[in-house]
Write a protein that holds these residues in place. Sequence first.
Motif, PDB file in Angstrom:
ATOM      1  N   ASP A  85       0.860  -1.049   0.210  1.00 28.24           N
ATOM      2  CA  ASP A  85       0.566   0.013   0.173  1.00 28.24           C
ATOM      3  C   ASP A  85       0.763   1.261   0.318  1.00 28.24           C
ATOM      4  O   ASP A  85       0.245   2.254   0.616  1.00 28.24           O
ATOM      5  CB  ASP A  85      -1.227  -0.434   1.572  1.00 28.24           C
ATOM      6  CG  ASP A  85      -1.708  -1.037   1.252  1.00 28.24           C
ATOM      7  OD1 ASP A  85      -2.304  -1.439  -0.096  1.00 28.24           O
ATOM      8  OD2 ASP A  85      -2.407  -1.631   2.373  1.00 28.24           O
ATOM      9  N   GLY A  86       1.690   1.559  -0.923  1.00 31.05           N
ATOM     10  CA  GLY A  86       2.512   2.864  -1.035  1.00 31.05           C
ATOM     11  C   GLY A  86       3.650   3.350   0.474  1.00 31.05           C
ATOM     12  O   GLY A  86       3.917   4.052   0.300  1.00 31.05           O
ATOM     13  N   THR A 105      -3.392   9.841 -15.643  1.00 28.47           N
ATOM     14  CA  THR A 105      -3.911  10.218 -14.117  1.00 28.47           C
ATOM     15  C   THR A 105      -3.268  11.550 -13.878  1.00 28.47           C
ATOM     16  O   THR A 105      -3.853  12.214 -12.842  1.00 28.47           O
ATOM     17  CB  THR A 105      -2.973   8.918 -13.815  1.00 28.47           C
ATOM     18  OG1 THR A 105      -3.297   7.754 -14.113  1.00 28.47           O
ATOM     19  CG2 THR A 105      -2.943   9.466 -11.750  1.00 28.47           C
ATOM     20  N   GLU A 151      -7.670   7.426 -12.433  1.00 25.02           N
ATOM     21  CA  GLU A 151      -7.081   7.451 -10.982  1.00 25.02           C
ATOM     22  C   GLU A 151      -5.913   5.609 -11.001  1.00 25.02           C
ATOM     23  O   GLU A 151      -5.369   5.218 -10.393  1.00 25.02           O
ATOM     24  CB  GLU A 151      -7.762   6.724 -10.101  1.00 25.02           C
ATOM     25  CG  GLU A 151      -8.839   7.939  -9.265  1.00 25.02           C
ATOM     26  CD  GLU A 151      -7.966   9.216  -9.161  1.00 25.02           C
ATOM     27  OE1 GLU A 151      -7.266   9.184  -8.171  1.00 25.02           O
ATOM     28  OE2 GLU A 151      -7.508  10.293  -9.620  1.00 25.02           O
ATOM     29  N   GLU A 152      -5.681   5.254 -12.381  1.00 28.26           N
ATOM     30  CA  GLU A 152      -4.596   4.880 -12.698  1.00 28.26           C
ATOM     31  C   GLU A 152      -3.560   4.658 -12.459  1.00 28.26           C
ATOM     32  O   GLU A 152      -3.031   5.846 -11.887  1.00 28.26           O
ATOM     33  CB  GLU A 152      -4.035   4.788 -14.356  1.00 28.26           C
ATOM     34  CG  GLU A 152      -3.608   3.337 -14.399  1.00 28.26           C
ATOM     35  CD  GLU A 152      -3.334   2.736 -15.762  1.00 28.26           C
ATOM     36  OE1 GLU A 152      -2.260   2.420 -16.255  1.00 28.26           O
ATOM     37  OE2 GLU A 152      -3.741   4.034 -16.592  1.00 28.26           O
ATOM     38  N   PRO A 153      -2.480   3.427 -11.165  1.00 23.58           N
ATOM     39  CA  PRO A 153      -1.486   4.064 -10.514  1.00 23.58           C
ATOM     40  C   PRO A 153      -0.790   4.250 -11.285  1.00 23.58           C
ATOM     41  O   PRO A 153      -0.761   3.612 -12.378  1.00 23.58           O
ATOM     42  CB  PRO A 153      -1.911   2.582  -9.744  1.00 23.58           C
ATOM     43  CG  PRO A 153      -2.853   1.707  -9.798  1.00 23.58           C
ATOM     44  CD  PRO A 153      -3.494   2.128 -10.675  1.00 23.58           C
ATOM     45  N   ILE A 170       2.091   3.215  -6.785  1.00 23.90           N
ATOM     46  CA  ILE A 170       2.047   3.833  -6.189  1.00 23.90           C
ATOM     47  C   ILE A 170       0.468   4.536  -5.990  1.00 23.90           C
ATOM     48  O   ILE A 170      -0.138   4.400  -7.470  1.00 23.90           O
ATOM     49  CB  ILE A 170       2.867   5.107  -5.907  1.00 23.90           C
ATOM     50  CG1 ILE A 170       3.065   6.025  -7.619  1.00 23.90           C
ATOM     51  CG2 ILE A 170       4.121   4.497  -5.501  1.00 23.90           C
ATOM     52  CD1 ILE A 170       4.064   6.870  -6.829  1.00 23.90           C
ATOM     53  N   ASP A 171      -0.518   5.163  -5.445  1.00 25.22           N
ATOM     54  CA  ASP A 171      -1.510   5.647  -5.441  1.00 25.22           C
ATOM     55  C   ASP A 171      -1.415   6.549  -6.499  1.00 25.22           C
ATOM     56  O   ASP A 171      -0.227   7.221  -6.465  1.00 25.22           O
ATOM     57  CB  ASP A 171      -2.256   6.142  -4.063  1.00 25.22           C
ATOM     58  CG  ASP A 171      -1.614   6.731  -3.856  1.00 25.22           C
ATOM     59  OD1 ASP A 171      -2.199   7.748  -3.920  1.00 25.22           O
ATOM     60  OD2 ASP A 171      -0.461   6.886  -3.348  1.00 25.22           O
ATOM     61  N   ALA A 172      -2.074   7.277  -7.385  1.00 20.24           N
ATOM     62  CA  ALA A 172      -2.468   8.766  -8.422  1.00 20.24           C
ATOM     63  C   ALA A 172      -1.881   9.928  -7.632  1.00 20.24           C
ATOM     64  O   ALA A 172      -1.174  10.545  -7.743  1.00 20.24           O
ATOM     65  CB  ALA A 172      -3.586   8.231  -8.678  1.00 20.24           C
ATOM     66  N   ASP A 173      -3.361  10.361  -6.604  1.00 15.78           N
ATOM     67  CA  ASP A 173      -2.651  11.311  -5.576  1.00 15.78           C
ATOM     68  C   ASP A 173      -0.768  11.511  -5.868  1.00 15.78           C
ATOM     69  O   ASP A 173      -0.551  11.966  -5.360  1.00 15.78           O
ATOM     70  CB  ASP A 173      -3.146  11.359  -4.067  1.00 15.78           C
ATOM     71  CG  ASP A 173      -5.162  11.592  -4.708  1.00 15.78           C
ATOM     72  OD1 ASP A 173      -4.988  11.900  -5.562  1.00 15.78           O
ATOM     73  OD2 ASP A 173      -6.054  11.124  -3.559  1.00 15.78           O
ATOM     74  N   THR A 174      -0.462  10.159  -4.674  1.00 14.63           N
ATOM     75  CA  THR A 174       1.063  10.568  -4.500  1.00 14.63           C
ATOM     76  C   THR A 174       2.275  10.734  -5.771  1.00 14.63           C
ATOM     77  O   THR A 174       2.458  11.926  -5.952  1.00 14.63           O
ATOM     78  CB  THR A 174       1.273   9.553  -3.339  1.00 14.63           C
ATOM     79  OG1 THR A 174       0.953   8.882  -2.331  1.00 14.63           O
ATOM     80  CG2 THR A 174       2.980   9.322  -3.234  1.00 14.63           C
TER      81      THR A 174
END
Length: 420
Positions: free
Chosen positions: A205-206, A277, A283-285, A294-298
């Motif tokens: 989870d990142g 993204t 929201e593709e990693p 890693i998640d899209a926001d990061t």
Amino acid sequence: MSSYPPDVEDFDVFDVSERPWDESLPDARIHFDLGRAEFAGSQLARAAAEQMGAIARVLDEARRHPEIYVALDDEPTKRQLGIAMDAAIADIAMRLSMAEGTVVAQAHQADLLRQRAPQVWGAFREGEISAANARCVAATLDSLPENAATDTALDAKAIEWAVLPPARFKGRMHTLRERLHPISLTERHQEAAKGRRMWRENDRDGMAWLGVQVTAPDAEMAWQRADSMARHLAEQPGETRTLDQLRADVVADILTGRLDPATAPHATVGVLIPMMTLLSLSEEPATLDGYGPIDADTARKLTKHAPSFHRILTHPVSSTILDVDRTSYRPPADLKRWLALRDGTCRFFGCGRSARYCDVDHTKGWAQGGPTSATNLAHLSERHHTVKTESLWKVEQGPGGILTWTSPTGAIRTTDPPPF
């Protein structure tokens, strides 16, 4: 030690002459399953000892017969012997899905136990001492100078304490080592301090773990400083983070230079982020170099402060990299950047060395007509590059960067680039 598998006669809780043995009774089922669990534990220890011994024997054979792993025309040179051993270690690691360092460690542990603790080795092979305790004995022996009297004393005590759980057994071994060690603690500390190091381990989870081994005084002072800063922050109005979170954030802020950006060392972090993204339309990693998804926001936060971007053209549907064929031996910078992000690590089966510290290897040699293109290049650590080039290992690259490795003894495995 009791015999296995357990027989009805072994369970003296029941008088079978007066009461029939009935597995429908809960106490009978518990008794049987406890016996089964004990037997399974004994078998696990036996299997671990057998594996450890087999690994050591394979490496002994490779040392005596390097021609199994390297092509020889004459007596092997020291370099060829080393490459043969590396090729054999890689063969074992791939077959057992085991880290190469673990292969070397297990062979060394088997040799230590066989030669310096024969009672423990015999009990281990019979399943009478756990693998964890046997490894603890080997580690203790490895930290002591070889001495027949010391080894005999340690061997006897280890057998006496064999049934202890690992934590308790390790404590006894630690105390015994201090009594038996002929070198002063001061000298040992000076030598041990040379092995201080830092390491990182990726988590889910990142997240990731960051560890450091330093002297005990430095560790205590570092802890107190981080703890003091965390407690100070915890007293500030509006602070909602826990002390554990604050300590972790303080350490991360210090090491990354966020507390003082002017003095922060320059570091380059590669992020492979889909354009949709980046534009917040998906929201593709993304993929973080050296870590993975890693998640899209990061990813968007990392790119927000990036001083520059390197564009890599991809097919809008298949994501296949375009314009990669090259006619020169050395790949250009844009291709190297793409390969580093594609591979992430060394592409040998099980190797986790970061691509940034690896060689870019032509799967099919340049001299044999292999092109300098993404379809024929992959990152290999220096060790595995040498094994691939100078031993009897073979590798082929298929579509999508998938590598197929064949060991000199015929084992075959494939390795995919992330995201697998």
